[in-house]
Design an enzyme around this catalytic site. Structure first.
Site, PDB file in Angstrom:
ATOM      1  CG  ASP A  13     -33.219  30.425 -19.701  1.00  0.00           C
ATOM      2  OD1 ASP A  13     -32.751  31.417 -20.300  1.00  0.00           O
ATOM      3  OD2 ASP A  13     -32.926  30.140 -18.529  1.00  0.00           O
ATOM      4  CE  LYS A  16     -37.084  35.117 -23.354  1.00  0.00           C
ATOM      5  NZ  LYS A  16     -36.806  33.962 -22.496  1.00  0.00           N
ATOM      6  N   GLY A  40     -30.059  35.762 -21.718  1.00  0.00           N
ATOM      7  CA  GLY A  40     -29.143  35.029 -22.584  1.00  0.00           C
ATOM      8  C   GLY A  40     -29.971  34.344 -23.647  1.00  0.00           C
ATOM      9  CG  HIS A  41     -32.538  36.110 -25.679  1.00  0.00           C
ATOM     10  ND1 HIS A  41     -33.274  37.216 -26.006  1.00  0.00           N
ATOM     11  CD2 HIS A  41     -32.894  35.803 -24.406  1.00  0.00           C
ATOM     12  CE1 HIS A  41     -34.042  37.555 -24.978  1.00  0.00           C
ATOM     13  NE2 HIS A  41     -33.824  36.714 -23.999  1.00  0.00           N
ATOM     14  CD  GLN A 223     -35.086  39.050 -18.065  1.00  0.00           C
ATOM     15  OE1 GLN A 223     -35.675  40.085 -18.341  1.00  0.00           O
ATOM     16  NE2 GLN A 223     -33.829  38.850 -18.395  1.00  0.00           N
TER      17      GLN A 223
END
Ligand code: GDP
Ligand code: IMO
Ligand code: MG
Length: 425
Positions: A13, A16, A40-41, A223
């Protein structure tokens, strides 16, 4: 742009998604290399917010080719939903997406095993996984009992899955969980397969030809380094190599075709899930970071734990990944602080640690050695030129550069594209 691997330097988080979105216009191909829909991007474009889990963040740029590499594990139902959602939002996927036929499938039983391992086996030692079945899916891959996306096209697929389910249901029952209905599971997978099937192909040859033709590739890591299966705070990690080396094994592009490694790092630290976090703040400053940084998991919605910047982690991460340059993010979140601390070393049992100890029980007992710097207490979110930042903010960033030995390339002062300061790249 040079072939660049983009890696999260902390516990995930780091921002990215935003940095990939900013850089996509400068490359030909964006390729995800590991992880699954545990990621989750977030990408903010104007008033629209996109949270991508399996699709590379480059999908949001018209005309850009995106690849989901062999190192990713794919839940077909989740991927089909994500493809449909983007299409409904008017993003044209067309022939821009290629999914490796060698990528392993995450089945609903992986999620069931993930959840029951956490609840029934690990209990108070739980990892706090996203319950997306990531660990069990990579476990099957390594145990050589997994099924891959290419298998969906094989007429023997229902038979192969049925055989697998016979063993899985025995394991689930032994763990006290409900066995799964194999026929229903096959129907569900086949439905999702209809959506994703047109995109499945030989990503290895595609990327090999792209390299041969001089196209530039941005490798999208998910990650972060401290969640890497080998280098992270094991066992409080995810089940893939999120570090730079994973880009080669996860796509089939050889190491000598990688030109640059870019580390994405927050100017403080966060972590979701369980496990040691030496600079964690459980006081009102931790709450301020969570509030100002809107620190809630993009996948599970869980509140993220927040703390000061950890230069021990950053240096370790730089060493493993070989970072050439930093993209530092979320500087604006620190705007209100009167003083800011930086962890420069750890102490444990009277010993000083300059690097991350391998034993997680030692890491859990480490206390940070801090140095302190004055804050700038003025908003930075609208600044677009590095030299216009308050002197104290520049001093802070430059101290992070000095402590980590990695130069600054990008500084992010807000979620939107425009809040991005290009410094050395
Ligand atoms: P990722 O998993 O590394 O892609 O990061 P996430 O998307 O899970 O979390 C990063 C969050 O911070 C997202 O909500 C982004 O929109 C947001 N973000 C990214 N860069 C910045 C920044 O410089 N400042 C602020 N305030 N938010 C940012
Ligand atoms: P992005 O790509 C932050 C964490 C989980 C848990 C551990 C193992 O958005 O940075 P898993 O479901 O992978 O078996 O969970 O890893 N985790 C993440 N934390 N960002 C992520 O991805 C994460 N993906 C997994 O919270 O602690
Ligand atoms: Mg995330």
């Amino acid at each position: 742009m040079a072939n660049t691997v983009l890696v999260g330097a902390q516990w995930g988080d780091e921002g990215k998604g935003k940095i990939i979105d900013v850089l996509t216009s400068e490359v030909d191909v964006v390729a995800r290399y590991q992880g699954g829909n545990n990621a989750g991007h977030t990408v903010i474009i104007g008033d629209a917010k996109y949270v991508l889990h399996l699709l590379p963040s480059g999908m949001l740029h018209e005309g850009k080719q995106c690849v989901i590499g062999n190192g990713v594990v794919i839940d077909p139902t989740a991927l089909a939903a994500e493809i449909n959602e983007l299409s409904e939002k008017g993003i044209d996927i067309g022939d821009r997406l290629l999914i490796s036929d060698r990528a392993h499938i995450v089945f609903p039983y992986h999620g069931a095993l993930d959840a029951s391992r956490e609840a029934a086996c690990r209990k108070e030692n739980k990892i706090g996984t996203t319950k997306r079945g990531i660990g069990p899916a990579y476990g099957d891959k390594m145990s050589r009992v997994g099924l891959r996306l290419g298998d969906l096209r094989d007429p023997a697929f229902p038979q192969l899955l049925t055989e697998r389910m016979n063993e899985v249901n025995r394991v689930l029952e032994a763990m006290g969980a409900e066995p799964l209905d194999t026929a229903k599971l096959i129907t569900g997978i086949c439905e999702a397969a209809r959506v994703i099937e047109p995109f499945i192909g030989d990503s290895i040859t595609f990327l090999g030809e792209a390299v041969r033709d001089g196209k530039s590739i941005l490798f999208e890591g998910a990650q972060g380094t401290m969640l890497d299966i080998d280098f992270g705070s094991y066992p409080f990690v995810t089940s893939s190599n999120s570090t730079a080396g994973g880009a080669c094994t996860g796509t089939g592009v050889p190491p000598n075709k990688i030109d640059r490694v870019l580390g994405v790092i927050k100017t403080y630290t966060t972590r979701v899930g369980e496990g040691p976090f030496p600079t964690e703040l459980t006081d009102e400053i931790g709450e301020l970071l969570a509030r100002e940084g809107n620190e809630f998991g993009a996948t599970t919605g869980r509140p993220r734990r927040c703390g000061w910047f950890d230069a021990v982690v950053a240096r370790y991460s730089a060493m493993i990944n070989g970072f050439d340059v930093w993209a530092m993010t979320k500087l604006d979140v620190l705007d209100k602080l009167a003083t800011i601390k930086i962890c420069v070393a750890y102490e444990c049992d009277g010993e000083r640690y300059e690097t991350v100890p391998g034993n997680v029980r030692i890491l859990a007992r480490c206390t940070p050695v801090y140095e302190e710097m004055p804050g700038w207490q003025s908003p930075t979110g609208d600044i677009t030129v590095y030299e216009d930042l308050p002197q104290a903010a520049r001093d802070y960033v430059e101290r992070l550069v000095e402590l980590t030995g990695v130069k600054l390339g990008i500084l992010s002062v807000g979620a939107p594209r425009k809040s991005t300061l290009r410094v050395g790249m």
